[in-house]
Structures are given as structure tokens and as C-alpha cells.
Design a protein around this motif. Structure first.
Motif, PDB file in Angstrom:
ATOM      1  N   GLN A 135       0.849  -1.190   0.000  1.00  0.00           N
ATOM      2  CA  GLN A 135       0.000   0.000   0.000  1.00  0.00           C
ATOM      3  C   GLN A 135       0.885   1.241   0.000  1.00  0.00           C
TER       4      GLN A 135
ATOM      5  N   TYR B 190     -10.677  12.572  -3.328  1.00  0.00           N
ATOM      6  CA  TYR B 190     -11.944  12.256  -3.956  1.00  0.00           C
ATOM      7  C   TYR B 190     -12.961  11.978  -2.864  1.00  0.00           C
TER       8      TYR B 190
ATOM      9  N   PRO C 151     -16.210   7.902  -7.560  1.00  0.00           N
ATOM     10  CA  PRO C 151     -15.502   8.961  -6.827  1.00  0.00           C
ATOM     11  C   PRO C 151     -15.610  10.286  -7.580  1.00  0.00           C
TER      12      PRO C 151
ATOM     13  N   PHE D 158     -11.365   9.546  -0.322  1.00  0.00           N
ATOM     14  CA  PHE D 158     -10.178   8.822  -0.756  1.00  0.00           C
ATOM     15  C   PHE D 158      -9.057   9.804  -1.049  1.00  0.00           C
TER      16      PHE D 158
ATOM     17  N   ARG E 177      -0.329  10.488  -7.690  1.00  0.00           N
ATOM     18  CA  ARG E 177       0.072  10.211  -9.061  1.00  0.00           C
ATOM     19  C   ARG E 177       1.575  10.340  -9.173  1.00  0.00           C
ATOM     20  N   ALA E 178       2.180   9.455  -9.981  1.00  0.00           N
ATOM     21  CA  ALA E 178       3.638   9.451 -10.089  1.00  0.00           C
ATOM     22  C   ALA E 178       4.104  10.538 -11.037  1.00  0.00           C
ATOM     23  N   ARG E 179       5.331  10.966 -10.840  1.00  0.00           N
ATOM     24  CA  ARG E 179       5.952  11.999 -11.648  1.00  0.00           C
ATOM     25  C   ARG E 179       6.040  11.531 -13.092  1.00  0.00           C
ATOM     26  N   ARG E 180       5.732  12.410 -13.998  1.00  0.00           N
ATOM     27  CA  ARG E 180       5.739  12.077 -15.418  1.00  0.00           C
ATOM     28  C   ARG E 180       7.151  12.041 -15.957  1.00  0.00           C
TER      29      ARG E 180
ATOM     30  N   THR F 246       4.143   6.309 -14.493  1.00  0.00           N
ATOM     31  CA  THR F 246       2.973   5.787 -15.192  1.00  0.00           C
ATOM     32  C   THR F 246       2.117   6.961 -15.672  1.00  0.00           C
ATOM     33  N   LEU F 247       1.539   6.783 -16.809  1.00  0.00           N
ATOM     34  CA  LEU F 247       0.827   7.873 -17.454  1.00  0.00           C
ATOM     35  C   LEU F 247      -0.538   8.070 -16.823  1.00  0.00           C
ATOM     36  N   GLY F 248      -0.582   8.704 -15.653  1.00  0.00           N
ATOM     37  CA  GLY F 248      -1.857   9.076 -15.075  1.00  0.00           C
ATOM     38  C   GLY F 248      -2.452   8.089 -14.112  1.00  0.00           C
ATOM     39  N   ARG F 249      -1.808   6.933 -13.900  1.00  0.00           N
ATOM     40  CA  ARG F 249      -2.341   5.970 -12.948  1.00  0.00           C
ATOM     41  C   ARG F 249      -2.412   6.613 -11.563  1.00  0.00           C
ATOM     42  N   LEU F 250      -3.486   6.380 -10.838  1.00  0.00           N
ATOM     43  CA  LEU F 250      -3.626   6.867  -9.475  1.00  0.00           C
ATOM     44  C   LEU F 250      -3.485   5.707  -8.494  1.00  0.00           C
TER      45      LEU F 250
ATOM     46  N   PHE G  79      -4.546   4.770  -4.733  1.00  0.00           N
ATOM     47  CA  PHE G  79      -5.536   5.208  -3.761  1.00  0.00           C
ATOM     48  C   PHE G  79      -5.250   4.665  -2.371  1.00  0.00           C
ATOM     49  N   GLY G  80      -5.680   5.424  -1.373  1.00  0.00           N
ATOM     50  CA  GLY G  80      -5.785   4.890  -0.029  1.00  0.00           C
ATOM     51  C   GLY G  80      -7.099   4.136   0.091  1.00  0.00           C
TER      52      GLY G  80
END
Lengths: 113, 118
Positions: B2, B36, B44, B89, B93-96, B102-106, B108-109
Motif C-alpha cells: 500500500q 476524492y 468517486p 479517498f 500520481r507518479a511523476r511524469r 505511469t501515465l496518469g495511474r492513481l 488510492f488509499g
């Protein structure tokens, strides 16, 4: 304003059956994401598409496949369903490759019996 | 594993008071954070976000604080209203452009159920 449309909202399938979930993104959004949320769990990223090409892949089982069509809608195909596939499946869309905000659909609740 | 954690599954606050929802993360590649809000049977809904170059972002009753050194962010809702009752929630998001980004993957908690009572 148009939102992300997912169909169906609810789906009940038996083990080993196949299911297809559909997602219609907001107009002019070129990126689609699929997430799976199990009971009491956080949404888990499955797969994404940018301009009809797979752009990222997460914890998607090999039994699942997805694609994005020329009209940008996406379908998630799930075969050999297992009880553990019961979850809420969310689709989200965003413009410009995913770096300017996400809009989620209301989800498809899949129950495998 | 996590990477985004919300350690409080629930929070109960009286109407008019402040609600503080907390979130911790482990991945230093995260550069954008979002909150969210989710009602039952709905997807969400985006609430507020913050870039890692900032330490605070405010939007009406909602303020998000980011402490990068502690890898911690919090959402403050002031004043809380009964309509705020929902699951919140935290997502990152990871640095581009970096290796492994990753291209936009989130990520979540697991969410915090906020209940605001009159």
C-alpha cells in the motif's frame, strides 16, 4: 455536462462465465482508465488507454482484456469469472493523456455467484 | 504494498466543526495528490488536488496541506456540513517522464468514512 457513462450498472454472472463492461468517456477525452474496487478495499488500477493504445497496465489478471475503440469508448472483457472478481469496476476518463484531471463513472457492480 | 495509506477508517464530527482527514504515502515519485469524495453507488468525485511544489491549496471550505518531508497530507473541511458525510479517498500520481512512471495511474488509499452529525 456529459459524464462518464458505464454500462451495465449491475451485472450478475456465474463462475466461469464471461462478462463485458463498457465505458463511454466524456467527449474529447482521449484517455480511459479502469479500476477495480473490492469490498472494503481501495480502488486498484487495472489498465489504461491513450489514443486507442494501451498506455499502462496494472494488476489486471490474464483472464481480463480490454481495448479502446475508434470512438474512444472502452470495453473490459472478463472471462472464466471467479468469485473473487466480484467488485465495483470504475472507468475514468481524462483529456490530454491523463495529466489534467480525472472524471469517474458511477461504476459497474459485478457479482459472481 | 500500500503506497498510499489512510489509517483512520472513520471519522465523526459535529456540524460546524473542522474535519481533518489524513493520508500518508511512501513513494517519493509521487508529485501530485488528489482527494476524492464518494457516495454509495456512485463513482468517486474529484474534490481538490495539490502539486508537490506547493504546501497548501484552498478551495472554499476545503484546504489540503502537504508535508513532503513527512510524506503526509491532510484535508481540512471547515465548517463541516451533514452533506459532507461520505467516504474520502486520498490518491497520488507518479511523476511524469521518470523511469517507471505511469501515465496518469492513481494510487488510492482505502478511504475514510466521514460522518458529520447535526
Amino acid at each position: 455536462a456529459a459524464g462518464v457513462i458505464q454500462s451495465p450498472r449491475h451485472l450478475i454472472k456465474e463462475k466461469r462465465e464471461t462478462a463485458t463492461l463498457k465505458c463511454y468517456p466524456i467527449p474529447r477525452h482521449d484517455t480511459v482508465y479502469w479500476y477495480q474496487q473490492g469490498p472494503g478495499q481501495d480502488p486498484q488500477f487495472l489498465i489504461s488507454f491513450y489514443e486507442k493504445m494501451q498506455s499502462d497496465k496494472g494488476s489486471i489478471p490474464d483472464r481480463f482484456s480490454a481495448q479502446q475503440f475508434s470512438d474512444y469508448h472502452s470495453e473490459l472483457n472478463m472471462s472464466s469469472l471467479e468469485l473473487g472478481d466480484s467488485a465495483l469496476y470504475f472507468c475514468a476518463s481524462s483529456p490530454m493523456g491523463g495529466w489534467y484531471g480525472y472524471t469517474f463513472g458511477s461504476g459497474t457492480r459485478l457479482t459472481v455467484v | 504494498d500500500q503506497q498510499v495509506k489512510q489509517n483512520s477508517p472513520s471519522l465523526s464530527v459535529q456540524e460546524g466543526r473542522i474535519s481533518i482527514l489524513n493520508c500518508d504515502y511512501t513513494n517519493s515519485m509521487f508529485d501530485y495528490f488528489l482527494w476524492y469524495k464518494k457516495y454509495p453507488a456512485e463513482g468517486p468525485t474529484f474534490l481538490i488536488s495539490i502539486s508537490s511544489i506547493k504546501d497548501k491549496n484552498e478551495d472554499g471550505r476545503f484546504t489540503v496541506f502537504l508535508n513532503k518531508s513527512a510524506k503526509h497530507l491532510s484535508l481540512h473541511i471547515v465548517p463541516s456540513q451533514p452533506g459532507d458525510s461520505a467516504v474520502y479517498f486520498c490518491a497520488a500520481r507518479a511523476r511524469r517522464g521518470d523511469r517507471g512512471s505511469t501515465l496518469g495511474r492513481l494510487y488510492f488509499g482505502r478511504g475514510t468514512q466521514l460522518t458529520v452529525w447535526p
